[in-house]
Design an enzyme around this catalytic site. Structure first.
Site: not given
Length: 724
Positions: A33, A209
């Site tokens: 991420d 997401e």
């Protein structure tokens, strides 16, 4: 026209620096991420979600690293420790998905808190921390920016994965959310510490997401990651985009499909291409000194998918690749997807003999200032200054961190004049001019990023926070036939300048990478008679019938994943020893907007019940998607399987599907999926690699929720073509 005196010629360009994915491999096996920002010291700082960096290593509460040139990295430690983590987080909370920004003279990090002390057990929220430098120390605020959102059933929606944007309306926005509940955007207070007003939902649930939003050419581009991030060797994560004139949406893809629609839209930004990298996603964007955009993301090496034992922590290192803007849409390497070998690194530093961290040394008429401990020496311009060397003719980008005086003008090639004054950015090229208003509360005494770029006939002046796709004001003009001459870059007015770079603009790529194309028809069946010898069944379904030029197959209440393995499969002999494309036309009406998990039909590449790839039009909760799934044995010791999927294109009641087959240089068998809603225009997506040549066929099944009797899947044909 403001003229600049002639100077010496530019120095010879430095050798090209290359980088090879994964770029985090020198200090970490996993760095998931990622987000990234350039500090005023010239370093690029990267941040990652909480994980051990290596197998059996200590668990870190979000990680930090930095690089000057993307070829070597320095690990800086964790963002938090047990003493500095947010006091309002529950003791067992994780901290995920940091999003780094810079504004109002400080570095600001948004992040996911998976569990708060207010409702221990799983009520995710968005936190924020600030720091004077990109390396910290980080101070978390006393409460969430976005509080947990109850789902009405005793649980909480997925308030996760934040991404901030400063927009052209002068407001700050935060995008957050995930599969459970969809992604929303909320306005933030001016200091970025609190959500204000009512949020706006910008994606349907069960699709996206990991959002990230950038402003370009008058559009806000929303990008989000789809499907599963963390299924080990079957991870099919991919990034898709939609755009809007407003930061609140609605966001539509290149085909006009909305990201909020049940038949959800999304134009592919990056997906796996059949090399070793699978599941590319949860990304950030940067723009380098040459104006080239890059996507920074994590992916999984399918050969080493686990950081720990199978079904443990996924090994998700950080990768980087260039973004090409083609027909107004961001495409990774023009659509080619993740790179595996050496590629040019982002352009850093400056040409013309300028030391970007001591800019006064390369300028005439500028005064060196001591600066501060973060940025080092700066240059003050009061009156006029110019580069000692002449910039080359042609496309050029000039960028700097600036603290602006009353008026500040940049001149390129004695032709392009960009001025920040009277709360406006004004761009003049000959008789053409354009301007854009700065927000009424714009603070010119703070450090901001100013760029002026000439790329072909397009000229852009932009003022923003930190060069991360945000914008305070952007002025653009198009000058057909513009030929920027060689001349020193000049500045007039007053400003303090840091991290100055002058670079030729990267050559834009305007054509998509090649995709599979059909040649001559090799074989197949259009169902004008009984199934012949080229057809065979696994678990024959007597309800499937051939009549009137169609194969009609009521969906079986069955499945293929895990230990179910009770669905019928119908196979046709595939061509041998060559590359080919299999195609079918499917009609399957699963309605819209209601829950029909997981009714589906489509094509399958099958080795056995535990090793296959299937391309289907599928109902996933309230969405209708086109899913390219993969199952394989992930733990040979007990035969445990892993299933994951990638999304491709958009679904429709009538959908054309293709599987393109070839063998790669390693002799592996690669199957790439494509879909079309009209049979003419194709969207090519993810590739899955199988260990041997597969049987190719059709399926129609699903674990039913809703709709009884089941829908009927109707196939018009299955044909095999040469692949050109």
């Amino acid at each position: 026209m403001v003229a600049v005196a002639a100077g010496t010629s530019a120095a010879t360009a430095a050798p090209v620096v290359t980088t090879t994915n994964a770029i985090s491999s020198s200090f970490a096996d996993t760095f998931a991420d990622p987000s990234i920002i350039q500090g005023r010291d010239g370093y690029w700082y990267a941040y990652a979600t909480s994980d051990p960096l290596v197998a059996n290593g200590p668990f870190g509460l979000m990680h930090m690293a930095r690089t000057k040139d993307f070829s070597s990295w320095e690990y800086l430690g964790t963002v938090f420790n047990d003493e500095t983590k947010p006091a309002w987080a529950a003791p067992g909370s994780f901290f995920w998905a940091p999003d780094i920004r810079y504004f109002d003279g400080q570095y600001v990090m948004y992040f996911t808190v998976t569990d708060t002390a207010a409702n221990p057990g799983g009520d995710p929220a968005i936190g924020v921390a600030t720091a004077p430098t990109p390396a910290g120390p980080w101070t978390a605020t006393g409460g969430p920016v976005v509080a947990p959102k109850p789902d009405g059933n005793g649980g909480y929606f997925g308030t996760i994965d934040p991404a901030m944007l400063t927009a052209a309306d002068g407001k700050r926005y935060l995008y957050y959310g995930g599969f459970y509940g969809g992604i929303s955007v909320t306005e933030l207070s001016a200091d970025g510490m609190h959500a204000v007003g009512e949020p706006t939902q910008v994606t349907i649930g069960d699709r996206y997401e990991g959002s990230y939003v950038v402003y370009r050419d008058g559009w806000y581009y929303f990008m989000g990651s789809s499907m599963n991030c963390c299924a080990g060797p079957t991870t099919g994560y991919s990034v898709f985009a939609g755009r809007s004139r407003s930061p609140r949406g609605p966001f539509l893809d290149a085909d006009g499909a909305a990201l909020t629609g049940s038949r959800v839209g999304g134009t592919t930004v990056i997906t796996q291409n059949g090399n070793k990298w699978i599941g590319p996603g949860h990304h950030a964007f940067i723009t380098d000194a040459a104006g080239q955009d890059h996507i920074v993301y994590h992916a999984i090496d399918r050969g080493t998918p686990w950081l720990t034992n199978p079904f443990g922590i996924n090994r998700r290192p950080m990768l980087i690749d260039k973004i090409d803007w083609i027909n107004g849409w961001p495409r990774t390497r023009a659509g080619a997807g993740p790179s595996e070998g050496p590629v040019p690194a982002p352009t850093t530093g400056s040409s013309l003999g300028i030391d970007s961290t001591d800019p006064a040394a390369g300028l005439q008429g500028a005064t060196k200032q001591p600066g501060d401990s973060l940025g080092g020496p700066t240059a003050t311009i009061n009156g006029a200054a110019r580069t000692r060397a002449a910039a080359p003719a042609g496309s050029l980008r000039v960028e700097a961190d600036v603290r602006l005086g009353t008026s500040f003008t940049t001149v390129l090639g004695n032709q392009v004049v960009a001025t920040v004054a009277n709360n406006r950015v004004t761009l003049t090229v000959g008789r053409r001019t354009a301007s854009a208003n700065l927000p009424a509360d714009f603070d010119r005494t703070q450090w901001n990023k100013l760029s002026v770029q000439v790329s072909g006939s397009s000229v852009t002046a932009r003022l923003n926070d930190a060069g991360l796709g945000d914008v305070y004001a952007e002025a653009q003009v198009t000058v057909p036939g513009l030929k920027l001459g060689s001349a020193p870059v000049g500045w007039f007015g007053s400003a303090e300048v840091d991290n100055l770079t002058v670079r030729p603009v990267a050559r834009p790529v305007t054509r998509l990478a090649d995709v599979p194309r059909t040649g001559d028809l090799l074989s197949g069946d259009d169902f004008n008679g009984p199934l012949g010898a080229d057809w065979s069944w696994v678990r024959q379904d007597a309800k499937a019938t051939v009549a009137d030029g169609k194969l009609s197959w009521p969906l079986e209440n069955a499945d293929m994943t895990g230990s179910s393995n009770n669905a019928g499969l119908l196979f046709h002999t595939a061509p041998a020893g060559k590359s080919w494309i299999a195609e079918t036309k499917l009609h399957l009406d699963t309605g819209q907007g209601d829950v029909r998990n997981y009714q589906q039909a489509g094509m399958i590449a099958y080795l056995n019940d535990s090793d296959f790839a299937r391309l289907g039009s599928v109902a996933i909760w309230k969405t209708r998607q086109t899913e390219y799934g993969r199952e394989l044995v992930a733990r040979p010791s007990d035969g445990a399987t892993s299933y994951g999927a990638a999304a491709i294109g958009r679904s429709a009641p009538t959908l054309w599907m293709r599987l393109a087959y070839h063998q790669n240089a390693a002799g592996e068998h690669v199957y790439q999926a494509g879909t079309s809603v009209d049979g003419k225009n194709w969207t090519w997506g993810a590739s899955w690699v199988l260990p041997s040549a597969a049987r190719i066929g059709l399926y129609a099944h699903g674990e039913f929720t809703g709709a009884n009797p089941p829908p009927v899947a109707t196939f018009d044909y299955l044909k095999f073509y040469e692949s050109k």
